[in-house]
Write a protein that holds these residues in place. Structure first.
Motif, PDB file in Angstrom:
ATOM      1  N   ARG A   1      26.709 -35.075 -40.478  1.00  0.00           N
ATOM      2  CA  ARG A   1      26.678 -33.922 -39.571  1.00  0.00           C
ATOM      3  C   ARG A   1      27.451 -34.229 -38.281  1.00  0.00           C
ATOM      4  O   ARG A   1      28.234 -33.406 -37.798  1.00  0.00           O
ATOM      5  CB  ARG A   1      25.228 -33.549 -39.235  1.00  0.00           C
ATOM      6  CG  ARG A   1      24.495 -32.858 -40.355  1.00  0.00           C
ATOM      7  CD  ARG A   1      23.084 -32.434 -39.905  1.00  0.00           C
ATOM      8  NE  ARG A   1      22.273 -32.183 -41.077  1.00  0.00           N
ATOM      9  CZ  ARG A   1      21.397 -33.041 -41.600  1.00  0.00           C
ATOM     10  NH1 ARG A   1      21.164 -34.217 -41.024  1.00  0.00           N
ATOM     11  NH2 ARG A   1      20.713 -32.735 -42.679  1.00  0.00           N
ATOM     12  N   ALA A   2      27.211 -35.412 -37.720  1.00  0.00           N
ATOM     13  CA  ALA A   2      27.869 -35.775 -36.470  1.00  0.00           C
ATOM     14  C   ALA A   2      29.387 -35.845 -36.657  1.00  0.00           C
ATOM     15  O   ALA A   2      30.146 -35.335 -35.819  1.00  0.00           O
ATOM     16  CB  ALA A   2      27.325 -37.114 -35.966  1.00  0.00           C
ATOM     17  N   LEU A   3      29.829 -36.455 -37.736  1.00  0.00           N
ATOM     18  CA  LEU A   3      31.267 -36.566 -37.996  1.00  0.00           C
ATOM     19  C   LEU A   3      31.899 -35.193 -38.209  1.00  0.00           C
ATOM     20  O   LEU A   3      32.974 -34.904 -37.682  1.00  0.00           O
ATOM     21  CB  LEU A   3      31.521 -37.455 -39.213  1.00  0.00           C
ATOM     22  CG  LEU A   3      31.246 -38.946 -39.017  1.00  0.00           C
ATOM     23  CD1 LEU A   3      31.313 -39.669 -40.356  1.00  0.00           C
ATOM     24  CD2 LEU A   3      32.223 -39.556 -38.033  1.00  0.00           C
TER      25      LEU A   3
ATOM     26  N   ARG B   1      30.891 -32.331 -37.074  1.00  0.00           N
ATOM     27  CA  ARG B   1      30.935 -31.613 -35.790  1.00  0.00           C
ATOM     28  C   ARG B   1      32.151 -32.070 -34.970  1.00  0.00           C
ATOM     29  O   ARG B   1      32.842 -31.256 -34.367  1.00  0.00           O
ATOM     30  CB  ARG B   1      29.628 -31.841 -35.011  1.00  0.00           C
ATOM     31  CG  ARG B   1      28.478 -31.030 -35.545  1.00  0.00           C
ATOM     32  CD  ARG B   1      27.240 -31.176 -34.653  1.00  0.00           C
ATOM     33  NE  ARG B   1      26.102 -30.621 -35.350  1.00  0.00           N
ATOM     34  CZ  ARG B   1      25.109 -31.334 -35.878  1.00  0.00           C
ATOM     35  NH1 ARG B   1      25.075 -32.652 -35.744  1.00  0.00           N
ATOM     36  NH2 ARG B   1      24.126 -30.746 -36.513  1.00  0.00           N
ATOM     37  N   VAL B   2      32.382 -33.375 -34.926  1.00  0.00           N
ATOM     38  CA  VAL B   2      33.537 -33.892 -34.184  1.00  0.00           C
ATOM     39  C   VAL B   2      34.830 -33.362 -34.797  1.00  0.00           C
ATOM     40  O   VAL B   2      35.740 -32.923 -34.076  1.00  0.00           O
ATOM     41  CB  VAL B   2      33.527 -35.446 -34.168  1.00  0.00           C
ATOM     42  CG1 VAL B   2      34.840 -35.996 -33.642  1.00  0.00           C
ATOM     43  CG2 VAL B   2      32.358 -35.959 -33.347  1.00  0.00           C
ATOM     44  N   ILE B   3      34.912 -33.367 -36.104  1.00  0.00           N
ATOM     45  CA  ILE B   3      36.116 -32.870 -36.794  1.00  0.00           C
ATOM     46  C   ILE B   3      36.308 -31.386 -36.503  1.00  0.00           C
ATOM     47  O   ILE B   3      37.425 -30.937 -36.200  1.00  0.00           O
ATOM     48  CB  ILE B   3      36.031 -33.150 -38.314  1.00  0.00           C
ATOM     49  CG1 ILE B   3      36.130 -34.657 -38.565  1.00  0.00           C
ATOM     50  CG2 ILE B   3      37.113 -32.382 -39.068  1.00  0.00           C
ATOM     51  CD1 ILE B   3      35.783 -35.074 -39.979  1.00  0.00           C
ATOM     52  N   ARG B   4      35.231 -30.600 -36.565  1.00  0.00           N
ATOM     53  CA  ARG B   4      35.328 -29.153 -36.307  1.00  0.00           C
ATOM     54  C   ARG B   4      35.809 -28.911 -34.875  1.00  0.00           C
ATOM     55  O   ARG B   4      36.697 -28.101 -34.641  1.00  0.00           O
ATOM     56  CB  ARG B   4      33.975 -28.481 -36.542  1.00  0.00           C
ATOM     57  CG  ARG B   4      34.042 -26.967 -36.329  1.00  0.00           C
ATOM     58  CD  ARG B   4      32.703 -26.306 -36.470  1.00  0.00           C
ATOM     59  NE  ARG B   4      31.838 -26.819 -35.403  1.00  0.00           N
ATOM     60  CZ  ARG B   4      30.517 -26.902 -35.476  1.00  0.00           C
ATOM     61  NH1 ARG B   4      29.893 -26.508 -36.556  1.00  0.00           N
ATOM     62  NH2 ARG B   4      29.810 -27.368 -34.473  1.00  0.00           N
ATOM     63  N   GLU B   5      35.257 -29.616 -33.908  1.00  0.00           N
ATOM     64  CA  GLU B   5      35.657 -29.447 -32.509  1.00  0.00           C
ATOM     65  C   GLU B   5      37.125 -29.811 -32.307  1.00  0.00           C
ATOM     66  O   GLU B   5      37.866 -29.104 -31.615  1.00  0.00           O
ATOM     67  CB  GLU B   5      34.770 -30.292 -31.580  1.00  0.00           C
ATOM     68  CG  GLU B   5      33.492 -29.622 -31.185  1.00  0.00           C
ATOM     69  CD  GLU B   5      33.703 -28.229 -30.598  1.00  0.00           C
ATOM     70  OE1 GLU B   5      34.491 -28.081 -29.633  1.00  0.00           O
ATOM     71  OE2 GLU B   5      33.106 -27.280 -31.122  1.00  0.00           O
ATOM     72  N   HIS B   6      37.527 -30.898 -32.897  1.00  0.00           N
ATOM     73  CA  HIS B   6      38.926 -31.323 -32.767  1.00  0.00           C
ATOM     74  C   HIS B   6      39.857 -30.301 -33.409  1.00  0.00           C
ATOM     75  O   HIS B   6      40.917 -29.986 -32.859  1.00  0.00           O
ATOM     76  CB  HIS B   6      39.126 -32.706 -33.373  1.00  0.00           C
ATOM     77  CG  HIS B   6      40.449 -33.304 -33.058  1.00  0.00           C
ATOM     78  ND1 HIS B   6      40.777 -33.760 -31.806  1.00  0.00           N
ATOM     79  CD2 HIS B   6      41.565 -33.465 -33.804  1.00  0.00           C
ATOM     80  CE1 HIS B   6      42.014 -34.207 -31.803  1.00  0.00           C
ATOM     81  NE2 HIS B   6      42.520 -34.033 -33.003  1.00  0.00           N
TER      82      HIS B   6
ATOM     83  N   LYS C   1      40.455 -27.361 -31.197  1.00  0.00           N
ATOM     84  CA  LYS C   1      41.372 -27.651 -30.095  1.00  0.00           C
ATOM     85  C   LYS C   1      42.815 -27.666 -30.557  1.00  0.00           C
ATOM     86  O   LYS C   1      43.712 -27.312 -29.806  1.00  0.00           O
ATOM     87  CB  LYS C   1      41.027 -29.023 -29.474  1.00  0.00           C
ATOM     88  CG  LYS C   1      39.736 -29.014 -28.711  1.00  0.00           C
ATOM     89  CD  LYS C   1      39.430 -30.408 -28.193  1.00  0.00           C
ATOM     90  CE  LYS C   1      38.050 -30.459 -27.552  1.00  0.00           C
ATOM     91  NZ  LYS C   1      37.694 -31.819 -27.152  1.00  0.00           N
TER      92      LYS C   1
END
Length: 191
Positions: free
Chosen positions: A174-176, A178-183, A186
């Motif tokens: 989940r954490a990974l 989320r980071v991928i989705r945010e990046h 951008k």
């Protein structure tokens, strides 16, 4: 077939007739220039000299293709006439091909260098040994850390990276993601 001595003597005389930039390499049985361009010379059983272009050092058919078709010249014509036929019939097309092959080789080496540098950076991030240039296609790390048993990072030829993470806990996944989705948000073009 010509004897080794006859072939060597003929090849040496042809190299001299071609001019000072050409030399005969007995060990390789080729006539070459300082830039690596060169061709082989062999005497066939019918007393015709067969001459064909060589690939740049360190290349194979897959990386640069085959040189243009070779030529044959009657051995009886002598070294000077054979040299003139090489200049007229072999070298123009061969030297164009050779220059393109050298360019392709340089482009391939630049891509491989960039891939190795990228993979070395990824290896440092996950704390493993850098890849061996020209041999390793990816960085494989068995992290054996809480939440993840292993990671695999590979580089594509267009400068992108593939990452495979195996046996991640649901929380780490989940954490990974989320980071991928945010990046990705951008980087996405704004509409």
């Amino acid at each position: 077939m010509g004897s080794t001595t006859t072939t060597d003597n003929l090849a040496q005389a042809v190299a001299v007739s071609l001019g000072p930039e050409w030399t005969y390499n007995h060990a390789e049985r080729t006539i070459t220039r300082a830039d690596g361009a060169g061709f082989y010379l062999s005497v066939r059983a019918d007393k015709r000299v067969h001459l064909g272009g060589d690939r740049p050092a360190g290349t194979s058919y897959g990386s640069v293709g085959n040189p243009p078709k070779g030529i044959t010249v009657a051995m009886s014509r002598g070294p000077q006439a054979i040299a003139r036929e090489i200049e007229r019939r072999l070298l123009p097309e061969y030297l164009r091909w050779y220059a393109q092959a050298v360019r392709r080789l340089a482009e391939t080496q630049a891509v491989e260098t960039a891939r190795t540098e990228l993979l070395s950076e990824m290896a440092a991030i996950i704390g493993v040994a850098a890849p061996t240039p020209g041999r390793d296609q990816g960085v494989y790390a068995h992290l054996l850390r809480p939440g993840c048993s292993s990671a695999c990072v590979t580089s594509t030829y267009d400068g992108r990276v593939n990452i495979i993470i195996a046996s991640a806990t649901p929380d780490l996944a989940r954490a990974l993601l989320r980071v991928i989705r945010e990046h990705a948000r951008k980087e996405a073009p704004h509409e």
